[in-house]
Write an enzyme that holds these catalytic residues in place. Structure first.
Site, PDB file in Angstrom:
ATOM      1  N   CYS A 230       6.792   0.680  -5.683  1.00 31.89           N
ATOM      2  CA  CYS A 230       6.478   0.011  -6.946  1.00 31.89           C
ATOM      3  C   CYS A 230       7.292  -1.276  -6.971  1.00 31.89           C
ATOM      4  O   CYS A 230       8.052  -1.558  -6.053  1.00 31.89           O
ATOM      5  CB  CYS A 230       6.729   0.903  -8.160  1.00 31.89           C
ATOM      6  SG  CYS A 230       8.437   1.334  -8.496  1.00 31.89           S
TER       7      CYS A 230
ATOM      8  N   CYS B 268       2.335  -2.457  -7.134  1.00 33.09           N
ATOM      9  CA  CYS B 268       3.036  -3.510  -6.382  1.00 33.09           C
ATOM     10  C   CYS B 268       2.085  -4.618  -5.956  1.00 33.09           C
ATOM     11  O   CYS B 268       2.508  -5.604  -5.371  1.00 33.09           O
ATOM     12  CB  CYS B 268       3.793  -2.945  -5.184  1.00 33.09           C
ATOM     13  SG  CYS B 268       2.802  -2.443  -3.786  1.00 33.09           S
TER      14      CYS B 268
ATOM     15  N   CYS C 222       2.561  -5.252  -0.938  1.00 35.08           N
ATOM     16  CA  CYS C 222       2.645  -4.196   0.060  1.00 35.08           C
ATOM     17  C   CYS C 222       1.802  -4.554   1.279  1.00 35.08           C
ATOM     18  O   CYS C 222       0.595  -4.754   1.164  1.00 35.08           O
ATOM     19  CB  CYS C 222       2.156  -2.881  -0.540  1.00 35.08           C
ATOM     20  SG  CYS C 222       2.463  -1.479   0.520  1.00 35.08           S
TER      21      CYS C 222
END
Length: 135
Positions: free
Chosen positions: A11, A85, A89
């Site tokens: 996150c 996120c 990522c």
């Protein structure tokens, strides 16, 4: 996937959702699953309301430290669970990715964080069932 799968929870701040998910997975799966967590913009400490909510479940995440998401963490993982996120990522072929749409516990009251925590537990229990089929 190896005989012992590795799950990475990601996150933004690695201070709430991903820490609660990692705490549940470690507590409920034991040594059957390797657990990592990280954030694209980690905070200095774990959200104290998340710490308290997990303590109510008998899970201590107070000593955890938010970690910066690295390419190595993603490449080491079989399953990458993102929680807001976004594009931070990295995506690698052959990895299993899931995006768990969960409210951010930052700045929320205890009841809201408990609701988020309980939703995370349900998802983690499902994940354990998928990754550790009974023989």
């Amino acid at each position: 996937m190896s005989s012992k799968p590795t799950v990475l929870f990601v996150c933004v701040h690695n201070a709430g959702r991903s820490q609660m998910a990692a705490g549940y997975l470690e507590a409920l799966a034991g040594d059957r699953i390797e657990v990592l967590s990280a954030g694209s913009e980690p905070k200095d400490q774990i959200n104290p309301v998340a710490v308290d909510a997990m303590a109510e479940e008998g899970i201590d995440i107070a000593g955890n430290t938010p970690k910066l998401l690295t390419v190595d963490a993603v490449t080491e993982s079989d399953v990458v669970i993102t929680m807001g996120c976004g594009d931070a990522c990295p995506i690698f072929p052959g990895k299993r990715y899931e995006d768990w749409q969960l409210d951010d516990p930052a700045g929320q009251d205890a009841d809201t964080v408990r609701r988020i925590r309980d939703e995370i537990r349900i998802r983690v229990e499902t994940l354990i069932g998928e990754l550790t089929p009974t023989t």
